[in-house]
Scaffold this active site. Structure first.
Site, PDB file in Angstrom:
ATOM      1  N   ALA A 283      26.189 -35.781 -18.840  1.00  0.00           N
ATOM      2  CA  ALA A 283      27.437 -35.438 -18.176  1.00  0.00           C
ATOM      3  C   ALA A 283      27.413 -35.879 -16.716  1.00  0.00           C
ATOM      4  CB  ALA A 283      27.676 -33.937 -18.261  1.00  0.00           C
TER       5      ALA A 283
ATOM      6  N   GLY B 111      25.248 -34.657 -23.292  1.00  0.00           N
ATOM      7  CA  GLY B 111      26.532 -34.866 -23.943  1.00  0.00           C
ATOM      8  C   GLY B 111      26.625 -36.199 -24.656  1.00  0.00           C
TER       9      GLY B 111
ATOM     10  N   GLU C  96      19.521 -30.189 -21.429  1.00  0.00           N
ATOM     11  CA  GLU C  96      20.362 -29.344 -20.579  1.00  0.00           C
ATOM     12  C   GLU C  96      19.647 -28.116 -20.030  1.00  0.00           C
ATOM     13  OE1 GLU C  96      23.347 -31.500 -23.260  1.00  0.00           O
ATOM     14  OE2 GLU C  96      21.305 -30.723 -23.408  1.00  0.00           O
TER      15      GLU C  96
END
Length: 685
Positions: A63, A102, A125
């Site tokens: 991201a 992502g 993440e």
């Protein structure tokens, strides 16, 4: 579509190209372009399938983290993924470079995944204080099962293409033209009418005990951080919730974590580390390309630096003046390679290649071949100056001469040569082959080219270089010394080594300051204090406890006793009544009555000491950016990453309250304490 995403036709297959340099971050513009492309695919009956592929060096590296500090912009990634799964036509992800976060969640939503050799996939993440928020915790377990998904996600694992193929995360590795192969695969799937959506797979059944074991291991490794627990909860839900309910639960957890202070701290470090090696003095400066590295000194640090240079593909000269020491050092390096082969982390061929690039020698004339010479000898100014005088006579013109000093005056070292412009500091952290941080020290005469070469070498070694000015202790040791000194004040006032260490470990440090001192060896800091004795302000508060320990032969783990005692052959600290008696005597000598401390006060004073020294460092120009100090403390001194660093912590405070706290710290600390300027701490980079 838009400037970041374009749709190119290859007959009846849409090739959707993501072009958002430098790493194809999944920004709002990328998400919007992908959503438009999926709508075109759904509506255009002449298109029978699609390929998603990245332009440039990779697929999607994750991201755009800059968006995380604001309300997320529409469309969000779950909407894009829903469009991929609901388009009614096969979509193939063509992966190369990095497909992370992502980007990999998007790939998991596709009907097939093909990868180029060298691709790396993963859901990292948790390392940023959040969890996968677009289906990673729900789709990954449908391939690898709950226990392995917990290990991969909670461990923020990055998996190379071959391992990903073995795990079923990619369907094929394509060594040839990836785009052509992916288009052919999409066309074949369209002709077969085959849409094996991952969301439709059941989660493999597994024993409850296996899940519990994986969760326990993940929590232990992740020190129970909120993102780790949230990831376990979300992954475990995949086993018993319908996927849409699992996705909704995952998204709720993601949103809660995204706005947490911990996630903000980790993002702060992410951006600070990315920018750490940039320095105004290097703008427009071309770095030399160092291939041949000489390391002077075959002790533990010298061997670690040599191993790191060999791992980076450099040719390494290991130089010593003692034959036995040289043999021990060369053997240590070769055994390190052999142990990695035995553990499966290095192939025999790669180990042989590294060994072949190592040349161990007693001949100082061999230094003439080196691009960079790194001195790694005893931490004493006269010894290092003697080495540099000798190095200068042999090193070729233009070679960079680097000292691995951890706190000595680099300009004093450079003064031993007639070419101070070539002298820089490269302060590696022990063990050098493991620790990521390198302080690249700029001396008064260091040329921009020499400094840039040091940065380039550190990067080639896969290190994190931080440029620092020349001052006692540079960035890290200066801040850590202030932290340790404050902890020593608290010992003198009534705390015990064990209480101080426990309080700071509970805060997040891997070890407390006194256990660290024992592990490093108390004699190192003792020599440093002795060297400073002549210039120390006699009115300043000085704690004699560490000196008394050293005088009693308690030099730390290596002596079996320091602040703690140690059973033979172990590094496990045990509280020692003799140390408490010594501390009590030191208090009595000063007429101090002990008082009790809370753990909160210990942490508060230690953190304020770091913040204050950070302000002083910035005022002195030792660090150019406040965030550089957080990078050094987090990567070299065990500062808990989820707390961001002393600068990040300071910026969570109101300026007036921080000033009041530092005034209180000054009163606690007594004579000699210098108060820093809060404005320096709170100013933007």
């Amino acid at each position: 579509m838009n400037a970041r995403v374009r749709l190119e036709r290859d007959g009846d297959i849409a090739v959707v190209v993501i072009d958002n340099p430098p790493v194809n971050a999944g920004s709002a513009a990328v998400r919007g372009g992908l959503l438009d492309a999926m709508e075109t695919l759904r509506r255009d009956h002449t298109l029978r399938g699609a390929v998603l592929i990245g332009a440039g060096p990779g697929f999607i590296a994750g991201a755009d983290l800059r968006e995380f500090d604001t309300p997320l912009q529409e469309p969000q990634l779950p909407a894009v993924i829903a469009a991929v799964e609901g388009c009614g036509k096969p979509v193939v992800a063509a992966l190369h470079g990095a497909a992370l976060g992502g980007g990999f969640e998007l790939a998991l939503a596709c009907d097939a995944r093909m990868a180029a050799p060298g691709t790396v996939v993963g859901l990292p993440e948790v390392s940023l204080g959040v969890i996968p928020g677009a289906g990673g915790t729900q789709r990954l377990p449908r391939i690898v099962g709950i226990p392995r998904a917990i290990g991969m996600i909670c461990g923020a694992q990055r998996m190379p293409a071959a391992a990903a193929l073995d795990a079923g995360l990619v369907d094929a590795i394509e060594p040839g033209d990836l785009r052509t192969a992916a288009v052919a695969h999409a066309r074949a799937m369209a002709l077969a009418g085959d849409r094996p959506r991952l969301r439709d797979r059941p989660v493999p059944q597994v024993e409850t005990a296996a899940v519990a074991h994986a969760a326990e291991a993940a929590l232990k490794a992740g020190r129970g951080r909120p993102a780790v627990q949230a990831a376990i909860d979300a992954i475990s839900a995949a086993a018993h919730l319908p996927i849409d309910e699992g996705l909704a639960a995952e998204r709720t957890l993601f949103e809660r974590l995204r706005v947490s202070r911990e996630a903000a701290a980790l993002r702060h470090l992410f951006f600070a580390e990315r920018d750490s090696a940039r320095h105004p003095s290097l703008d427009g400066t071309s770095a030399r390309a160092p291939q041949r590295v000489a390391v002077v000194g075959a002790g533990t640090m010298g061997c670690g630096i040599a191993i790191t240079a060999l791992d980076a593909g450099c040719d390494v000269l290991l130089l010593e003046q003692d034959g036995a020491a040289l043999d021990r050092g060369a053997s240590r390096i070769r055994e390190h390679h052999a142990s990695r082969v035995r553990s499966g982390r290095l192939s025999a061929a790669d180990a042989a290649g590294r060994d072949a690039r190592l040349h161990a020698s007693l001949d100082w004339a061999a230094l003439g071949e080196a691009d960079v010479v790194i001195e790694a000898v005893f931490e004493e100014l006269a010894v290092k100056q003697q080495v540099f005088r000798r190095v200068e006579t042999q090193a070729r013109p233009g070679a960079v001469l680097a000292s691995n000093t951890s706190y000595l005056d680099l300009d004093a070292i450079a003064s031993a040569t007639r070419r101070p412009q070539d002298v820089i500091g490269l302060h590696f952290f022990s063990p050098a082959q493991v620790m990521r941080l390198v302080e690249v020290v700029r001396g008064r005469a260091s040329s921009p080219g020499a400094l840039a070469t040091g940065v380039a070498l550190a990067r080639r070694m896969n290190k994190l270089p931080v440029v620092t000015g020349n001052a006692f202790g540079f960035i890290g040791n200066r801040v850590f010394s202030a932290y340790r000194r404050q902890c020593e004040f608290m010992l003198e006032e009534g705390a015990s080594p064990l209480q101080v260490d426990t309080a700071l470990q509970d805060f997040g440090f891997a070890m407390g300051p006194f256990a660290v001192a024992d592990l490093s060896g108390l004699d190192i800091a003792w020599r440093m204090r002795q060297a400073q004795a002549a210039t120390r302000d006699p009115a300043a508060r000085y704690v004699h406890i560490a000196d008394r320990l050293c005088e009693a032969g308690r030099l730390g783990c290596k002596a079996g006793a320091g602040y703690y005692r140690y059973a033979e052959g172990t590094h496990t600290p045990q509280a020692d009544p003799d140390v408490q008696a010594l501390i009590a005597q030191c208090r009595a000598d000063k007429g101090l009555a002990p008082r009790s401390f809370t753990n909160d006060e210990i942490v508060r004073r230690a953190m304020l000491a770091m913040m204050n020294e950070t302000a002083l460092l910035l005022a002195d120009g030792v660090a150019r950016r406040p965030a550089d100090i957080d990078v050094v403390l987090a990567n070299g001194y065990g500062f808990p990453r989820w707390e961001g660093g002393p600068v990040f912590l300071a910026r969570q405070r109101v300026a007036a309250a921080l000033r009041d706290d530092l005034d209180w710290l000054a009163r606690c600390s007594g004579p000699g304490f210098v108060l820093g300027d809060v404005g320096r701490l709170l100013a933007e980079n």
